[in-house]
Write a protein that holds these residues in place. Sequence first.
Motif, mmCIF file in Angstrom:
data_model
loop_
_atom_site.group_PDB
_atom_site.id
_atom_site.type_symbol
_atom_site.label_atom_id
_atom_site.label_comp_id
_atom_site.label_asym_id
_atom_site.label_seq_id
_atom_site.Cartn_x
_atom_site.Cartn_y
_atom_site.Cartn_z
ATOM 1 N N PRO A 87 0.747 -1.432 0.315
ATOM 2 C CA PRO A 87 0.168 0.217 -0.443
ATOM 3 C C PRO A 87 0.759 1.028 0.194
ATOM 4 C CG PRO A 87 -1.047 -1.497 1.800
ATOM 5 C CD PRO A 87 0.407 -2.058 1.621
ATOM 6 N N TRP A 88 2.042 1.690 1.172
ATOM 7 C CA TRP A 88 3.326 2.146 0.875
ATOM 8 C C TRP A 88 3.180 2.922 -0.660
ATOM 9 C CZ3 TRP A 88 3.373 -2.040 4.046
ATOM 10 C CH2 TRP A 88 4.339 -2.331 3.780
ATOM 11 N N ARG A 89 3.921 1.763 -1.209
ATOM 12 C CA ARG A 89 4.520 2.027 -3.085
ATOM 13 C C ARG A 89 3.455 2.430 -4.432
ATOM 14 N NH1 ARG A 89 8.750 4.225 -2.614
ATOM 15 N NH2 ARG A 89 9.444 2.833 -4.506
ATOM 16 N N VAL A 90 1.894 2.489 -3.674
ATOM 17 C CA VAL A 90 1.111 2.664 -4.851
ATOM 18 C C VAL A 90 1.207 3.797 -5.394
ATOM 19 C CG1 VAL A 90 -1.693 2.601 -5.556
ATOM 20 C CG2 VAL A 90 -0.340 0.879 -3.963
ATOM 21 N N PHE A 91 1.220 3.987 -6.319
ATOM 22 C CA PHE A 91 1.287 5.045 -7.415
ATOM 23 C C PHE A 91 0.522 5.527 -8.306
ATOM 24 C CE2 PHE A 91 5.329 4.001 -6.414
ATOM 25 C CZ PHE A 91 6.115 5.450 -5.165
ATOM 26 N N SER A 92 0.096 6.851 -8.534
ATOM 27 C CA SER A 92 -1.711 7.597 -9.313
ATOM 28 C C SER A 92 -0.873 8.440 -10.843
ATOM 29 C CB SER A 92 -2.591 7.964 -8.819
ATOM 30 O OG SER A 92 -2.132 9.046 -8.195
ATOM 31 N N GLY A 93 0.291 7.723 -10.826
ATOM 32 C CA GLY A 93 0.653 9.170 -12.069
ATOM 33 C C GLY A 93 0.016 8.689 -13.657
ATOM 34 N N SER A 94 -0.393 9.816 -14.391
ATOM 35 C CA SER A 94 -0.770 9.934 -15.561
ATOM 36 C C SER A 94 -0.546 10.469 -15.653
ATOM 37 C CB SER A 94 -1.977 9.858 -15.454
ATOM 38 O OG SER A 94 -2.907 11.670 -15.184
ATOM 39 N N PRO A 95 -0.860 11.171 -17.316
ATOM 40 C CA PRO A 95 -1.128 10.385 -18.215
ATOM 41 C C PRO A 95 -0.626 8.658 -18.761
ATOM 42 C CG PRO A 95 -0.479 11.661 -20.284
ATOM 43 C CD PRO A 95 -0.006 11.941 -18.548
ATOM 44 N N LEU A 96 -1.652 7.595 -18.751
ATOM 45 C CA LEU A 96 -0.964 6.277 -19.289
ATOM 46 C C LEU A 96 0.175 6.814 -20.684
ATOM 47 C CD1 LEU A 96 -2.882 3.380 -18.198
ATOM 48 C CD2 LEU A 96 -0.765 4.050 -17.250
ATOM 49 N N GLN A 97 1.114 5.554 -20.998
ATOM 50 C CA GLN A 97 1.677 6.399 -21.924
ATOM 51 C C GLN A 97 2.311 5.164 -22.565
ATOM 52 O OE1 GLN A 97 2.922 9.084 -23.049
ATOM 53 N NE2 GLN A 97 2.949 10.474 -20.840
ATOM 54 N N GLN A 98 2.155 5.144 -24.229
ATOM 55 C CA GLN A 98 2.113 3.726 -24.705
ATOM 56 C C GLN A 98 3.313 3.168 -24.508
ATOM 57 O OE1 GLN A 98 0.372 3.071 -27.427
ATOM 58 N NE2 GLN A 98 -1.253 4.954 -27.185
ATOM 59 N N PRO A 99 2.976 1.598 -25.024
ATOM 60 C CA PRO A 99 3.865 0.874 -24.399
ATOM 61 C C PRO A 99 5.002 1.072 -24.702
ATOM 62 C CG PRO A 99 1.739 -0.089 -24.839
ATOM 63 C CD PRO A 99 1.490 0.818 -25.316
ATOM 64 N N PRO A 100 6.668 0.579 -24.175
ATOM 65 C CA PRO A 100 7.402 0.755 -24.663
ATOM 66 C C PRO A 100 8.391 0.137 -25.694
ATOM 67 C CG PRO A 100 7.860 -0.289 -22.966
ATOM 68 C CD PRO A 100 6.503 -0.063 -22.965
ATOM 69 N N PRO A 101 9.522 0.492 -26.470
ATOM 70 C CA PRO A 101 9.587 -0.563 -27.328
ATOM 71 C C PRO A 101 10.861 -1.356 -27.223
ATOM 72 C CG PRO A 101 10.920 1.251 -27.355
ATOM 73 C CD PRO A 101 9.895 1.659 -26.392
ATOM 74 N N GLU A 102 10.999 -2.419 -28.042
ATOM 75 C CA GLU A 102 11.210 -3.441 -27.651
ATOM 76 C C GLU A 102 12.475 -3.538 -27.871
ATOM 77 O OE1 GLU A 102 10.189 -6.495 -25.909
ATOM 78 O OE2 GLU A 102 8.526 -6.231 -26.151
ATOM 79 N N ASP A 103 13.705 -4.482 -27.273
ATOM 80 C CA ASP A 103 15.313 -4.124 -28.397
ATOM 81 C C ASP A 103 15.980 -5.236 -28.129
ATOM 82 O OD1 ASP A 103 17.307 -3.391 -28.576
ATOM 83 O OD2 ASP A 103 17.882 -1.547 -27.290
ATOM 84 N N THR A 104 15.343 -6.432 -28.687
ATOM 85 C CA THR A 104 15.246 -7.587 -29.152
ATOM 86 C C THR A 104 17.461 -8.000 -29.364
ATOM 87 O OG1 THR A 104 13.581 -8.060 -30.057
ATOM 88 C CG2 THR A 104 15.480 -10.026 -30.252
ATOM 89 N N PRO A 105 18.081 -6.368 -30.065
ATOM 90 C CA PRO A 105 19.614 -6.567 -30.630
ATOM 91 C C PRO A 105 20.152 -6.600 -28.992
ATOM 92 C CG PRO A 105 18.259 -5.303 -32.388
ATOM 93 C CD PRO A 105 17.153 -5.748 -31.366
ATOM 94 N N SER A 106 19.920 -5.593 -28.599
ATOM 95 C CA SER A 106 20.715 -5.191 -27.276
ATOM 96 C C SER A 106 21.175 -6.836 -25.882
ATOM 97 C CB SER A 106 20.164 -3.982 -26.411
ATOM 98 O OG SER A 106 20.471 -2.810 -27.657
ATOM 99 N N ALA A 107 19.004 -7.128 -26.202
ATOM 100 C CA ALA A 107 19.171 -8.525 -25.437
ATOM 101 C C ALA A 107 20.146 -9.286 -25.823
ATOM 102 C CB ALA A 107 17.485 -8.170 -25.394
ATOM 103 N N ARG A 108 19.979 -9.565 -27.064
ATOM 104 C CA ARG A 108 21.112 -11.107 -27.626
ATOM 105 C C ARG A 108 22.080 -10.569 -27.664
ATOM 106 N NH1 ARG A 108 18.684 -14.573 -32.050
ATOM 107 N NH2 ARG A 108 17.572 -14.429 -30.918
ATOM 108 N N ARG A 109 22.571 -8.859 -27.822
ATOM 109 C CA ARG A 109 23.856 -9.359 -27.020
ATOM 110 C C ARG A 109 23.940 -9.829 -25.721
ATOM 111 N NH1 ARG A 109 24.018 -4.865 -30.910
ATOM 112 N NH2 ARG A 109 22.876 -3.480 -28.370
ATOM 113 N N ARG A 110 23.523 -8.835 -24.823
ATOM 114 C CA ARG A 110 23.863 -9.687 -23.647
ATOM 115 C C ARG A 110 23.396 -10.963 -23.060
ATOM 116 N NH1 ARG A 110 25.592 -4.990 -19.503
ATOM 117 N NH2 ARG A 110 25.911 -2.998 -20.737
ATOM 118 N N LEU A 111 22.845 -11.234 -23.879
ATOM 119 C CA LEU A 111 21.970 -12.509 -23.307
ATOM 120 C C LEU A 111 22.696 -14.158 -24.062
ATOM 121 C CD1 LEU A 111 18.908 -11.579 -21.438
ATOM 122 C CD2 LEU A 111 19.964 -11.751 -20.978
ATOM 123 N N GLY A 112 22.712 -13.537 -25.544
ATOM 124 C CA GLY A 112 22.486 -14.740 -26.420
ATOM 125 C C GLY A 112 21.765 -15.282 -26.516
#
Length: 349
Positions: A38-63
């Motif tokens: 309850p003490w970590r509930v936030f109520s910011g607005s307006p809701l933004q569009q979902p963030p982009p993916e970054d598959t190349p960076s994840a692939r470089r980091r994780l294989g």
Amino acid sequence: MTEQDTAAQPVAPPSWRVFHATGRPPEGEPPRLPPPPPWRVFSGSPLQQPPPEDTPSARRRLGVVQDGPQLRAEEIDAVNAALLLRRPLLITGPPGVGKSTLAYLIAQELGLGRVLPWSIVSRTTLGGGLYDYDAIGRAQAIAAWRAGAEGEEGSTAGPPALGDFLTLGPLGTALLAYGRPRVLLVDELDKSDIDLPNDLLHVLENGSYEIPELVRAGAGEVSVLTDDPHGRAVVEGGRVECAEFPVVVITSNGEREFPAAFRRRCLPLEMRPPSREQLVSIVVSHLREHPEGAEDLVDDFVRRLDGGGTQSVDQLLNAVQLTTAHGFRADSDGRKLIEMLLRDLSKGR
């Protein structure tokens, strides 16, 4: 067993663990995070569009994703506790053990989109992490607009938009109101000016900040640039507040201690070097195969670690890649190259 007996069987509660350190992207709907305290509930607005993916960076980091967890059980539990409590994760450990890679592992497995990396140096300030305002560029654009408006009678073009000269930094972008949390990587915080950890306290506790330039202008809804490539977001009234507290991964090489007030707001995680089995899995995931002779190099790498040396997993990957190169020979000169790649980093050469 009768239907009545089956109905009487207790239903196991869902596990509080949503992160299992496999790095496997979700199939279909991403896993739902546990509700915040309850003490970590936030109520910011307006809701933004979902963030982009970054598959190349994840692939470089994780294989390539392998079977089984890539972390120890206690490390997985620490990450899940940070997710449940909506608290930053303060990760310490020797260089090269995968501290910053953990942010990409969390983002990929939980389907949280592109990681927001914030690399810290001695000149880094809180303001730079929140946003940047190009006052000179705006003044020049206004002067050019006025000159053009005077030369074109009846022109209906308005002055340059204030938001076009405001760019949110990694921290500022992470605190926007998203439907699911962003992943913020605060890399090597121990290299910062002594005041930065204290400056972060208020923002990390409140999950919000103000942009004075927008507040003074009395702006309503303003579209500003974000840290995402070609990204934009809407800010209302000059104030930004998160709707879901971001997953904050803070790394430190232990070069100095942080204030107690800062440490109190973080969950500590000390990462140890990967086990032999994990090292083999890392090699296979990055090279996309199980090269001949790789396990001998892994054993050599483990012996150096057990002997008190300071080695990075990157060194092992480089050594394996070199030995699998066409025409490489592990003779005296080749062995010298391998020794150079696997050298003890604590010796400064």
